[in-house]
Motif scaffolding. Structure first.
Motif, PDB file in Angstrom:
ATOM      1  N   THR A   1     -11.847  -3.219  14.312  1.00 44.40           N
ATOM      2  CA  THR A   1     -10.640  -3.932  14.732  1.00 44.40           C
ATOM      3  C   THR A   1     -10.326  -3.572  16.177  1.00 44.40           C
ATOM      4  O   THR A   1     -10.271  -2.390  16.528  1.00 44.40           O
ATOM      5  CB  THR A   1      -9.438  -3.560  13.843  1.00 44.40           C
ATOM      6  OG1 THR A   1      -9.746  -3.847  12.478  1.00 44.40           O
ATOM      7  CG2 THR A   1      -8.189  -4.338  14.254  1.00 44.40           C
TER       8      THR A   1
ATOM      9  N   SER B   1      -9.711  -0.734   5.943  1.00 43.06           N
ATOM     10  CA  SER B   1     -10.248  -1.857   6.698  1.00 43.06           C
ATOM     11  C   SER B   1     -11.024  -2.773   5.766  1.00 43.06           C
ATOM     12  O   SER B   1     -11.650  -2.311   4.808  1.00 43.06           O
ATOM     13  CB  SER B   1     -11.169  -1.341   7.808  1.00 43.06           C
ATOM     14  OG  SER B   1     -11.617  -2.395   8.631  1.00 43.06           O
TER      15      SER B   1
ATOM     16  N   TRP C   1      -6.754  -9.998   3.110  1.00 41.45           N
ATOM     17  CA  TRP C   1      -6.157  -8.824   3.750  1.00 41.45           C
ATOM     18  C   TRP C   1      -5.061  -9.261   4.724  1.00 41.45           C
ATOM     19  O   TRP C   1      -5.095 -10.374   5.251  1.00 41.45           O
ATOM     20  CB  TRP C   1      -7.218  -8.044   4.535  1.00 41.45           C
ATOM     21  CG  TRP C   1      -8.257  -7.386   3.681  1.00 41.45           C
ATOM     22  CD1 TRP C   1      -9.305  -8.005   3.048  1.00 41.45           C
ATOM     23  CD2 TRP C   1      -8.362  -6.000   3.361  1.00 41.45           C
ATOM     24  NE1 TRP C   1     -10.046  -7.083   2.360  1.00 41.45           N
ATOM     25  CE2 TRP C   1      -9.504  -5.845   2.542  1.00 41.45           C
ATOM     26  CE3 TRP C   1      -7.608  -4.871   3.705  1.00 41.45           C
ATOM     27  CZ2 TRP C   1      -9.901  -4.607   2.046  1.00 41.45           C
ATOM     28  CZ3 TRP C   1      -8.012  -3.632   3.222  1.00 41.45           C
ATOM     29  CH2 TRP C   1      -9.142  -3.501   2.396  1.00 41.45           C
ATOM     30  N   THR C   2      -4.118  -8.353   4.982  1.00 37.72           N
ATOM     31  CA  THR C   2      -3.111  -8.583   6.009  1.00 37.72           C
ATOM     32  C   THR C   2      -3.122  -7.422   6.995  1.00 37.72           C
ATOM     33  O   THR C   2      -3.370  -6.266   6.628  1.00 37.72           O
ATOM     34  CB  THR C   2      -1.700  -8.730   5.412  1.00 37.72           C
ATOM     35  OG1 THR C   2      -1.413  -7.618   4.544  1.00 37.72           O
ATOM     36  CG2 THR C   2      -1.588 -10.033   4.632  1.00 37.72           C
ATOM     37  N   TRP C   3      -2.880  -7.759   8.277  1.00 35.57           N
ATOM     38  CA  TRP C   3      -2.817  -6.773   9.355  1.00 35.57           C
ATOM     39  C   TRP C   3      -1.376  -6.662   9.803  1.00 35.57           C
ATOM     40  O   TRP C   3      -0.762  -7.644  10.229  1.00 35.57           O
ATOM     41  CB  TRP C   3      -3.718  -7.198  10.514  1.00 35.57           C
ATOM     42  CG  TRP C   3      -3.592  -6.384  11.756  1.00 35.57           C
ATOM     43  CD1 TRP C   3      -2.999  -6.757  12.930  1.00 35.57           C
ATOM     44  CD2 TRP C   3      -4.081  -5.049  11.962  1.00 35.57           C
ATOM     45  NE1 TRP C   3      -3.101  -5.753  13.847  1.00 35.57           N
ATOM     46  CE2 TRP C   3      -3.752  -4.681  13.294  1.00 35.57           C
ATOM     47  CE3 TRP C   3      -4.763  -4.130  11.157  1.00 35.57           C
ATOM     48  CZ2 TRP C   3      -4.086  -3.435  13.815  1.00 35.57           C
ATOM     49  CZ3 TRP C   3      -5.097  -2.880  11.685  1.00 35.57           C
ATOM     50  CH2 TRP C   3      -4.762  -2.553  12.997  1.00 35.57           C
TER      51      TRP C   3
ATOM     52  N   THR D   1      -2.255  -1.323  10.498  1.00 35.56           N
ATOM     53  CA  THR D   1      -3.149  -1.062   9.381  1.00 35.56           C
ATOM     54  C   THR D   1      -3.472  -2.327   8.607  1.00 35.56           C
ATOM     55  O   THR D   1      -2.735  -3.313   8.691  1.00 35.56           O
ATOM     56  CB  THR D   1      -2.558   0.002   8.441  1.00 35.56           C
ATOM     57  OG1 THR D   1      -3.565   0.428   7.508  1.00 35.56           O
ATOM     58  CG2 THR D   1      -1.388  -0.569   7.648  1.00 35.56           C
ATOM     59  N   TRP D   2      -4.575  -2.279   7.859  1.00 34.39           N
ATOM     60  CA  TRP D   2      -4.968  -3.377   6.981  1.00 34.39           C
ATOM     61  C   TRP D   2      -4.537  -3.055   5.550  1.00 34.39           C
ATOM     62  O   TRP D   2      -4.644  -1.918   5.093  1.00 34.39           O
ATOM     63  CB  TRP D   2      -6.488  -3.549   6.994  1.00 34.39           C
ATOM     64  CG  TRP D   2      -7.048  -4.130   8.249  1.00 34.39           C
ATOM     65  CD1 TRP D   2      -7.643  -3.456   9.278  1.00 34.39           C
ATOM     66  CD2 TRP D   2      -7.070  -5.514   8.614  1.00 34.39           C
ATOM     67  NE1 TRP D   2      -8.031  -4.321  10.261  1.00 34.39           N
ATOM     68  CE2 TRP D   2      -7.705  -5.594   9.882  1.00 34.39           C
ATOM     69  CE3 TRP D   2      -6.629  -6.683   8.003  1.00 34.39           C
ATOM     70  CZ2 TRP D   2      -7.899  -6.805  10.544  1.00 34.39           C
ATOM     71  CZ3 TRP D   2      -6.823  -7.891   8.653  1.00 34.39           C
ATOM     72  CH2 TRP D   2      -7.454  -7.946   9.908  1.00 34.39           C
TER      73      TRP D   2
ATOM     74  N   GLN E   1      -5.045  -4.685   1.598  1.00 36.86           N
ATOM     75  CA  GLN E   1      -5.650  -5.721   0.771  1.00 36.86           C
ATOM     76  C   GLN E   1      -4.605  -6.329  -0.153  1.00 36.86           C
ATOM     77  O   GLN E   1      -3.789  -5.619  -0.751  1.00 36.86           O
ATOM     78  CB  GLN E   1      -6.804  -5.167  -0.062  1.00 36.86           C
ATOM     79  CG  GLN E   1      -7.565  -6.261  -0.809  1.00 36.86           C
ATOM     80  CD  GLN E   1      -8.877  -5.780  -1.410  1.00 36.86           C
ATOM     81  OE1 GLN E   1      -9.160  -4.578  -1.407  1.00 36.86           O
ATOM     82  NE2 GLN E   1      -9.669  -6.710  -1.916  1.00 36.86           N
TER      83      GLN E   1
END
Length: 204
Positions: free
Chosen positions: A73, A89, A125-127, A131-132, A134
């Motif tokens: 990332t 990630s 996933w969301t950022w 941080t990521w 799930q």
């Protein structure tokens, strides 16, 4: 599972080298940048503007001269690339759906293709900006790579369109993302036809 076999995906037939140069569009012209730090050369990276942090986010992509993918990332600050090191990630992939969701203030990443062997990925996933995380929606986006995604401010919906599925079959379906819960298929009276690949950040 979150993977589906994908046969005859075209990346393997491209004996080319990728570039890691950085260019900025001024509104009238492209200007090459020379940042101190640059990500490795790649293609098919997921890249989108994050208005919550005013940063350009890049994830993954396929390595040059290889059938391996990245799961790194990076953030473009406007003058330099800065690699992020989140605790979690997504798996390595290329050609994922990536777009900002104003309703949650987070970036949404879904699908894509994983090499060695080629597999379509269906996880979500969301950022958050650091941080990521799930997600586990009740209905996932059907397997695809190279879909286009964007937020429609008029209807306040995040849309996903097209891409390719297993066997490199082009898709012309439309899906709506409902906050952290489900992908719902939309059935418009007309569609723009089969296509791959593409990128859309916003829909007027």
């Amino acid at each position: 599972g979150d993977h589906r076999d994908l046969h005859s995906f075209p990346h393997d037939a491209l004996p080319i080298s990728y570039s890691n140069s950085t260019w900025v569009w001024t509104g009238t012209n492209w200007v090459q940048q020379h940042p101190a730090t640059v990500p490795a050369a790649r293609q098919g990276a997921a890249m989108a503007w994050d208005p919550a942090t005013s940063q350009l986010i890049m994830f993954g992509g396929r390595q040059t001269g290889s059938v391996s993918d990245f799961n790194d990332t990076w953030v473009w600050t406007g003058t330099n690339w800065v690699q992020q090191h989140p605790a979690a990630s997504p798996a390595a992939r290329s050609d994922a759906v990536f777009a900002f969701d104003p309703d949650t203030g987070q970036m949404l990443l879904a699908g894509g293709v994983f090499s060695g062997p080629e597999q379509v990925i269906t996880d979500v996933w969301t950022w958050s900006g650091s941080t990521w995380t799930q997600q586990a929606p009740a209905q996932k986006l059907p397997p695809r790579a190279g879909a286009v995604a964007g937020y429609d401010a008029a209807t306040k919906q995040l849309l996903v369109f097209g891409g390719v599925e297993e066997g490199f079959m082009a898709l012309d379906d439309t899906w709506l993302w409902s906050t952290f819960t489900i992908f719902e298929q939309s059935l418009p009276a007309a569609t723009v036809g089969l296509r791959y690949p593409g990128t859309v950040d916003a829909i007027a």
